[in-house]
Design an enzyme around this catalytic site. Structure first.
Site, mmCIF file in Angstrom:
data_model
loop_
_atom_site.group_PDB
_atom_site.id
_atom_site.type_symbol
_atom_site.label_atom_id
_atom_site.label_comp_id
_atom_site.label_asym_id
_atom_site.label_seq_id
_atom_site.Cartn_x
_atom_site.Cartn_y
_atom_site.Cartn_z
ATOM 1 N N SER A 130 34.663 -49.601 -12.070
ATOM 2 C CA SER A 130 33.550 -49.849 -11.154
ATOM 3 C C SER A 130 32.554 -50.728 -11.878
ATOM 4 O O SER A 130 32.537 -50.781 -13.115
ATOM 5 C CB SER A 130 32.883 -48.509 -10.783
ATOM 6 O OG SER A 130 31.619 -48.717 -10.185
ATOM 7 N N TYR A 143 28.590 -40.473 -12.905
ATOM 8 C CA TYR A 143 29.645 -41.404 -12.493
ATOM 9 C C TYR A 143 29.695 -42.598 -13.433
ATOM 10 O O TYR A 143 30.768 -43.015 -13.885
ATOM 11 C CB TYR A 143 29.389 -41.858 -11.058
ATOM 12 C CG TYR A 143 30.414 -42.820 -10.524
ATOM 13 C CD1 TYR A 143 31.750 -42.449 -10.383
ATOM 14 C CD2 TYR A 143 30.046 -44.108 -10.137
ATOM 15 C CE1 TYR A 143 32.702 -43.326 -9.886
ATOM 16 C CE2 TYR A 143 30.989 -44.994 -9.636
ATOM 17 C CZ TYR A 143 32.310 -44.607 -9.509
ATOM 18 O OH TYR A 143 33.241 -45.483 -9.023
#
Length: 249
Positions: A130, A143
């Site tokens: 990501s 995250y």
């Protein structure tokens, strides 16, 4: 490049789209995830093979890997985000879960299939991380930490495999709208999930990310894309998103 491709987290979203794209590209695709019913439907549609897999369970990964005598491409896609609280209020259990799936799951599956990926003419390992692997943002501590760890994993593995015929590629998507990612993050709160993408002109789709995987994998085997960062045009950076119609001149 063709052969046998394994895609984890293939029951929905980016994993499902990637499996479909790789099948179109000529790969024999093995789709792996926990939701076997979804996988069987997908495998039936793309002429692939469905295998139940929990990347957080060592025995599950071991049994999964034992079912192969060849693997040319591994796409580590299983992962996800939980929660968006500030660090001060974060639930350590959610951080543990994110590390278990995103980081340790990727480690386990890669370790299990690496002997096959190194065999013969060699193979390719693609890990979908990501843009959170490269930049941090408020509410994304757990995250982002997990995705940073996945990035460290990919970079280290590339160094350690130098001189061997295995490419290590990292795909870093920005804002992607899928049916489940934001819903899972916000524990099923559809309103909060929808707000993430509100008024953003065409967030990325799972198919867009799958196209990037296909592009990177399809290059000649001596060409390694270390990192491919992909965002929608409306997102200039992790913290810079244009909401509303894009300007035309």
């Amino acid at each position: 490049m063709t052969g046998v491709a394994v895609v984890t987290g293939a029951s929905s979203g980016i994993g499902e789209a990637t499996a479909r794209r790789l099948a179109e590209d000529g790969f024999e695709v093995v789709v792996a995830a926990r939701r076997i019913d979804r996988l069987r439907r997908l495998a039936g549609e793309i002429g692939g093979r469905a295998v139940e897999l929990d990347v957080t369970d060592a025995a599950s990964v071991r049994d999964f890997a034992a079912g192969f005598d060849r693997c040319d491409l591994l796409v580590n896609n299983a992962g996800g985000a939980l929660g968006a609280e500030p660090v001060a209020l974060s639930d350590p259990a959610e951080w543990e879960r994110m590390f278990a799936v995103n980081v340790l799951g990727t480690l386990r599956v890669t370790q299990a299939l690496l002997p096959l990926l190194r065999a013969g003419a060699g193979g390719t390992i693609v890990t979908v991380t990501s843009t959170a692997a490269a930049a941090n943002y408020e509410g994304g501590g757990g995250y982002s930490a997990a995705k940073h760890a996945e990035h460290a994993f990919s970079e280290t593995l590339r160094l350690e495999l130098c001189g061997q015929p295995v490419r290590v590629i990292e795909i870093l998507p920005g804002m992607v709208r899928t049916e489940e990612f934001a819903l899972n993050r916000f524990a099923g709160d559809a309103e909060r999930a929808a707000a993430v993408y509100a008024d953003v002109d065409r967030p990325l789709t799972a198919g867009d990310v799958a196209a990037c995987v296909s592009l990177a994998v399809g290059l000649p085997p001596h060409v390694n894309i270390d990192q491919l960062v992909v965002r929608p045009l409306a997102q200039a950076a992790q913290h810079k998103v244009h909401r509303g119609a894009l300007f035309h001149h």
